[in-house]
Write an enzyme that holds these catalytic residues in place. Structure first.
Site, PDB file in Angstrom:
ATOM      1  N   SER A  89       0.797  -1.234   0.000  1.00 53.98           N
ATOM      2  CA  SER A  89       0.000   0.000   0.000  1.00 53.98           C
ATOM      3  C   SER A  89       0.826   1.280   0.000  1.00 53.98           C
ATOM      4  O   SER A  89       0.257   2.376  -0.042  1.00 53.98           O
ATOM      5  CB  SER A  89      -0.956   0.004   1.192  1.00 53.98           C
ATOM      6  N   LYS A  92       0.011   3.725  -2.724  1.00 49.33           N
ATOM      7  CA  LYS A  92      -0.979   4.799  -2.595  1.00 49.33           C
ATOM      8  C   LYS A  92      -0.326   6.185  -2.487  1.00 49.33           C
ATOM      9  O   LYS A  92      -0.995   7.198  -2.719  1.00 49.33           O
ATOM     10  CB  LYS A  92      -1.883   4.548  -1.393  1.00 49.33           C
ATOM     11  N   SER A 337      -6.225   3.235   4.471  1.00 56.29           N
ATOM     12  CA  SER A 337      -5.647   2.493   3.350  1.00 56.29           C
ATOM     13  C   SER A 337      -6.737   1.847   2.499  1.00 56.29           C
ATOM     14  O   SER A 337      -6.716   0.642   2.226  1.00 56.29           O
ATOM     15  CB  SER A 337      -4.659   1.435   3.854  1.00 56.29           C
ATOM     16  N   ASN A 338      -7.676   2.663   2.042  1.00 55.29           N
ATOM     17  CA  ASN A 338      -8.836   2.159   1.305  1.00 55.29           C
ATOM     18  C   ASN A 338      -8.467   1.892  -0.147  1.00 55.29           C
ATOM     19  O   ASN A 338      -8.193   2.815  -0.919  1.00 55.29           O
ATOM     20  CB  ASN A 338      -9.977   3.179   1.396  1.00 55.29           C
TER      21      ASN A 338
END
Length: 530
Positions: A89, A92, A337-338
């Site tokens: 992640s 992102k 952390s979508n």
């Protein structure tokens, strides 16, 4: 030079016996015995970090680490900084900065209701269109508000169909090489420009189920679903068993459809079993929720529901809903952390830049932006979230990106959306809310986490003991240990204690009790694991 609004903890807390998240961290002032005490500062820092990287949890693993001065960009430490590793992640970071720059911090997603036909009194003769542009924050109450506008306009009958226009993006719902066994997991939800979330974590494209025991052994479990809808079918096969018996109740979605099977046993008096489950074809769920809202407000659609057709260009807008601005959406996106948010933003960038809402075009625009920001471009990005194991980044390029964006006009809003170490509020601390507590890194480290099986990352900002702002990126791959978060934390704490009087030694803590599995972010483990 812009200063980071970092909250610094007391430097007195850097002494021996500091406790991080329930595990003792051994800190000792000065360099190890036998070291050259007149060594320059970067040598002390190098020695401290390289001791951390000898942790046995990294035996046979790969590490890429870069530390730079946030103001000048001077590289203070690097360990295989050009090696490309899976960032999870941390991906992102690239997606969020490019989306904020290219869409603008004030960007809002609009959801419209349009009419194709003539209005005669209370009757709309024609079709009613629900058109989405990517808003991942739409809730059932927002669709209810749109239905209220239609009813308040005096429309009671629609002679045609309800048509869900999700043509802003392409019809590819899942990213490259996403794991098949994650298909129904909410953190791997399908991507559509027309969707609905069950809660204010904005887990778009999912439903929330709660299954409680019946009153007596032999009863069916009691199941509720949010948002209420008839798009999803509940197949209750489970049974209530006597108090004290084993709880085996599970909730799973069948492949290729929206049948959710509730199976197993749940004892009388047991806590409910909860599940956030991705639906198959989220456009249909949004249309179903809106159709129910129309019916509840006395608006009858006489035709069927159709999916995936564009509204005619001359269709008139009857009602609209605007999302929160992007600078506010960044908070649930990055703090929790979508993954869905990352992919929606990637496709939205593609549509904004080239009129095509696809991963290919969106990712090309992201890469172009990063290169303009001085990132070398020696990376591979195949999705927006980092869920794919095909993503590869070197730590040096994350660190350079973190340096370069500090002069952006939207930097403060973006920086505020990063998780903050040991800040207990979920929408402040995010995925770092339980990490690095009672150390100089608490309230100081602002960074993005990342977790996949055998891949972990932590990249962000920290202020050292002398008040100097640093950027760092730590990427760890191919380890077999349950978790290497303690190694990342030790490096971040080392940077927070670093100063002219030397770098104190930080021994990485062991795995914390209750630490999430290594293959997912703690925020992906509902409810509220971090």
């Amino acid at each position: 030079m812009k200063r980071l609004g970092t909250h610094l903890t007391s430097r007195k807390r850097a002494g021996a016996g500091v406790v991080a998240a329930g595990m003792a961290l051994t800190l000792s002032g000065g360099p190890p015995a036998g070291a050259d005490t007149d060594a320059p500062e970067d040598t002390a820092l190098r020695g401290a970090i390289e001791r951390i990287l000898t942790d046995e949890r990294l035996d046979g693993a790969a590490a890429s680490v870069t530390v730079q001065d946030a103001g000048s960009g001077e590289v203070l430490y690097e360990h295989r900084s050009a090696d490309r590793l899976m960032p999870a992640s941390n991906t992102k970071l690239a997606t969020s900065v490019a989306a904020t720059a290219l869409l603008g911090p004030d960007h809002r997603f609009r959801t419209d209701v349009l009419a194709d036909g003539r209005r005669r009194g209370r009757v709309l003769r024609g079709d009613l269109y629900l058109r989405g542009t990517g808003d991942p924050t739409m809730l059932a109450k927002d669709y209810d508000a749109l239905a209220t506008e239609i009813a308040d306009a005096g429309i009671e009958h629609v002679t045609g169909d309800l048509v869900a226009d999700d043509t802003r993006f392409d019809d590819r719902r899942l990213g490259r090489s996403w794991a098949a066994d994650d298909e129904s997991a909410y953190y791997s939800s399908q991507i559509s420009p027309l969707t609905v979330a069950p809660d204010t974590d904005y887990d778009a494209g999912t439903v929330y189920l709660e299954a409680s025991p019946g009153d007596e052994p032999g009863d069916d479990p009691k199941v509720t679903i949010t948002p209420p809808n008839d798009y999803v079918t509940l197949d209750v096969r489970g049974t209530t068993v006597a108090e004290g018996e084993r709880d085996t109740l599970s909730i799973e979605r069948e492949h290729g459809n929206n049948t959710l099977v509730i199976g197993g046993d749940i004892p009388v008096g047991a806590n409910p079993t909860r599940s956030w489950t991705a639906v198959w074809e989220p456009t249909g769920l949004a249309a179903a929720v809106f159709a129910d809202a129309l019916a509840a407000h006395g608006v009858r659609v006489h035709g069927d529901t159709r999916l995936g057709e564009a509204a005619p260009k001359d269709a008139g807008v009857l009602a609209s809903h605007d999302s929160m601005p992007l600078e506010d959406l960044l908070v649930p996106f990055l703090k929790l952390s979508n993954n869905n948010h990352a992919e929606v933003l990637t496709k939205a960038v593609g549509y904004e830049i080239a009129g095509e809402g696809s991963w290919g075009v969106g990712l090309e625009a992201v890469e172009d932006y990063l290169v303009k920001e001085g990132v070398a471009g020696t990376f591979r990005q195949v999705d927006g979230s980092g869920l794919s194991r095909m993503n590869n980044f070197p730590s040096a390029e994350f660190a350079q990106l973190l340096v370069s964006v500090r002069d952006a006009p939207w930097f403060d809003a973006w920086y505020a959306s990063l998780p903050v170490a040991c800040e207990p509020d979920r929408m402040v601390g995010g995925t770092l809310r339980s990490r690095m507590c009672d150390t100089p890194a608490a309230g100081n480290v602002h960074a993005k986490t990342g977790s996949l099986t055998g891949a972990s990352g932590l990249s962000g900002y920290v202020t050292d003991a002398d008040g100097r702002e640093l950027v760092f990126s730590v990427l760890l791959n191919n380890y077999l240990a349950p978790s290497v978060k303690g190694v990342e934390d030790a490096i971040a704490i080392t940077l927070a204690t670093h100063g002219e009087d030397g770098t104190r030694r930080v021994v990485p803590p062991a795995v914390r009790n209750g630490e999430p599995p290594a293959h997912m972010e703690c925020s992906w483990l509902k409810p509220r694991r971090c």
